[in-house]
Design a protein around this motif. Structure first.
Motif, short mmCIF file in Angstrom:
data_model
loop_
_atom_site.label_atom_id
_atom_site.label_comp_id
_atom_site.label_asym_id
_atom_site.label_seq_id
_atom_site.Cartn_x
_atom_site.Cartn_y
_atom_site.Cartn_z
N PRO A 50 -30.48 84.43 164.41
CA PRO A 50 -29.63 85.33 163.61
C PRO A 50 -28.31 84.65 163.26
CG PRO A 50 -30.39 86.41 165.62
CD PRO A 50 -30.76 84.96 165.73
N ILE A 51 -27.85 84.88 162.04
CA ILE A 51 -26.56 84.36 161.61
C ILE A 51 -25.56 85.51 161.74
CG2 ILE A 51 -25.25 83.46 159.65
CD1 ILE A 51 -27.83 82.16 158.68
N PRO A 52 -24.49 85.31 162.51
CA PRO A 52 -23.51 86.39 162.68
C PRO A 52 -22.90 86.78 161.33
CG PRO A 52 -23.07 84.57 164.19
CD PRO A 52 -24.13 84.11 163.23
N GLY A 53 -22.64 88.05 161.18
CA GLY A 53 -22.03 88.51 159.94
C GLY A 53 -22.02 90.02 159.87
N ASP A 54 -21.95 90.51 158.67
CA ASP A 54 -21.90 91.94 158.39
C ASP A 54 -23.21 92.60 158.79
OD1 ASP A 54 -21.31 94.43 157.46
OD2 ASP A 54 -21.17 93.86 155.35
N THR A 55 -23.13 93.73 159.45
CA THR A 55 -24.33 94.44 159.88
C THR A 55 -24.74 95.52 158.89
OG1 THR A 55 -23.00 95.97 161.19
CG2 THR A 55 -23.89 94.03 162.33
N ALA A 56 -24.09 95.58 157.72
CA ALA A 56 -24.41 96.61 156.73
C ALA A 56 -25.77 96.39 156.09
CB ALA A 56 -23.33 96.66 155.64
N GLY A 57 -26.18 95.15 155.92
CA GLY A 57 -27.45 94.83 155.28
C GLY A 57 -28.43 94.28 156.30
N PRO A 58 -29.53 93.74 155.80
CA PRO A 58 -30.50 93.12 156.72
C PRO A 58 -29.89 91.90 157.42
CG PRO A 58 -31.31 93.09 154.44
CD PRO A 58 -29.95 93.66 154.42
N GLN A 59 -30.35 91.63 158.61
CA GLN A 59 -29.86 90.50 159.41
C GLN A 59 -30.32 89.18 158.79
OE1 GLN A 59 -28.02 90.25 162.62
NE2 GLN A 59 -27.97 88.21 161.74
N LEU A 60 -29.37 88.37 158.37
CA LEU A 60 -29.68 87.05 157.83
C LEU A 60 -30.02 86.12 158.98
CD1 LEU A 60 -29.81 85.51 155.13
CD2 LEU A 60 -27.45 84.82 155.52
N ARG A 61 -31.09 85.34 158.81
CA ARG A 61 -31.56 84.44 159.86
C ARG A 61 -31.69 83.03 159.28
NH1 ARG A 61 -33.44 87.63 163.95
NH2 ARG A 61 -34.47 85.90 165.00
N GLN A 62 -31.69 82.04 160.15
CA GLN A 62 -31.96 80.68 159.71
C GLN A 62 -33.00 80.06 160.63
OE1 GLN A 62 -28.65 78.01 159.71
NE2 GLN A 62 -28.37 78.06 161.91
N TYR A 63 -33.95 79.38 160.02
CA TYR A 63 -34.96 78.64 160.76
C TYR A 63 -34.76 77.17 160.45
CZ TYR A 63 -39.33 76.43 161.99
OH TYR A 63 -40.26 75.57 162.52
N THR A 64 -34.63 76.36 161.48
CA THR A 64 -34.44 74.92 161.30
C THR A 64 -35.59 74.19 161.96
OG1 THR A 64 -32.05 75.24 161.35
CG2 THR A 64 -32.86 72.99 161.66
N ASP A 65 -36.22 73.32 161.19
CA ASP A 65 -37.29 72.46 161.69
C ASP A 65 -36.72 71.05 161.71
OD1 ASP A 65 -39.45 70.70 161.98
OD2 ASP A 65 -40.82 72.08 161.01
N GLU A 66 -36.38 70.57 162.91
CA GLU A 66 -35.77 69.25 163.04
C GLU A 66 -36.74 68.13 162.68
OE1 GLU A 66 -32.61 68.86 163.65
OE2 GLU A 66 -32.24 70.99 164.04
N VAL A 67 -38.02 68.32 162.95
CA VAL A 67 -39.01 67.28 162.64
C VAL A 67 -39.16 67.10 161.14
CG1 VAL A 67 -41.45 66.64 162.85
CG2 VAL A 67 -40.26 67.67 164.80
N GLU A 68 -39.26 68.20 160.41
CA GLU A 68 -39.43 68.14 158.95
C GLU A 68 -38.09 68.09 158.20
OE1 GLU A 68 -42.16 67.74 157.33
OE2 GLU A 68 -43.67 68.20 158.84
N ALA A 69 -36.98 68.23 158.93
CA ALA A 69 -35.64 68.22 158.35
C ALA A 69 -35.48 69.30 157.27
CB ALA A 69 -35.29 66.84 157.80
N VAL A 70 -35.81 70.53 157.66
CA VAL A 70 -35.74 71.67 156.75
C VAL A 70 -34.97 72.80 157.43
CG1 VAL A 70 -37.10 73.45 155.56
CG2 VAL A 70 -37.96 71.13 155.70
N ARG A 71 -34.12 73.47 156.64
CA ARG A 71 -33.45 74.68 157.11
C ARG A 71 -33.70 75.76 156.08
NH1 ARG A 71 -27.39 76.74 157.44
NH2 ARG A 71 -27.44 75.97 155.32
#
Length: 93
Positions: A50-71
């Motif tokens: 979860p990315i901290p922030g405003d709780t008014a909308g849906p919870q923004l998340r980030q997925y990071t794949d270190e092997v594939e170098a993708v966020r």
């Protein structure tokens, strides 16, 4: 007896800005890396942090794949649709 199936994958949708980012991806390696990350998220939408922030909308998340170098930045709707907001591809060749 009915066959046993695993849990259903989440549906993936793209925001307008994420769709524009997709249009600019030309490398097969980058497409493959992003595809792998999207499969992981579709199987388990809660995998990202979860990315901290405003709780008014849906919870923004980030997925990071270190092997594939993708966020991937995304949120999950009430109907378990994953909406991709954007992605960063840092590919090492």
């Amino acid at each position: 007896m009915a066959p046993q199936h695993g849990s259903r994958r989440a549906r993936i949708a793209f925001s307008d800005s994420a769709a524009k980012q997709l249009e600019n991806i030309t490398s097969e390696t980058a497409i493959h890396a992003l595809d792998r990350a999207l499969v992981v998220i579709s199987v388990d939408p809660d995998v990202g942090e979860p990315i901290p922030g405003d709780t008014a909308g849906p919870q923004l998340r980030q997925y990071t794949d270190e092997v594939e170098a993708v966020r991937v930045l995304y949120f999950v709707t009430a109907l378990r649709t994953v909406v991709i907001c954007g992605s960063d591809l840092v590919l090492v060749t």
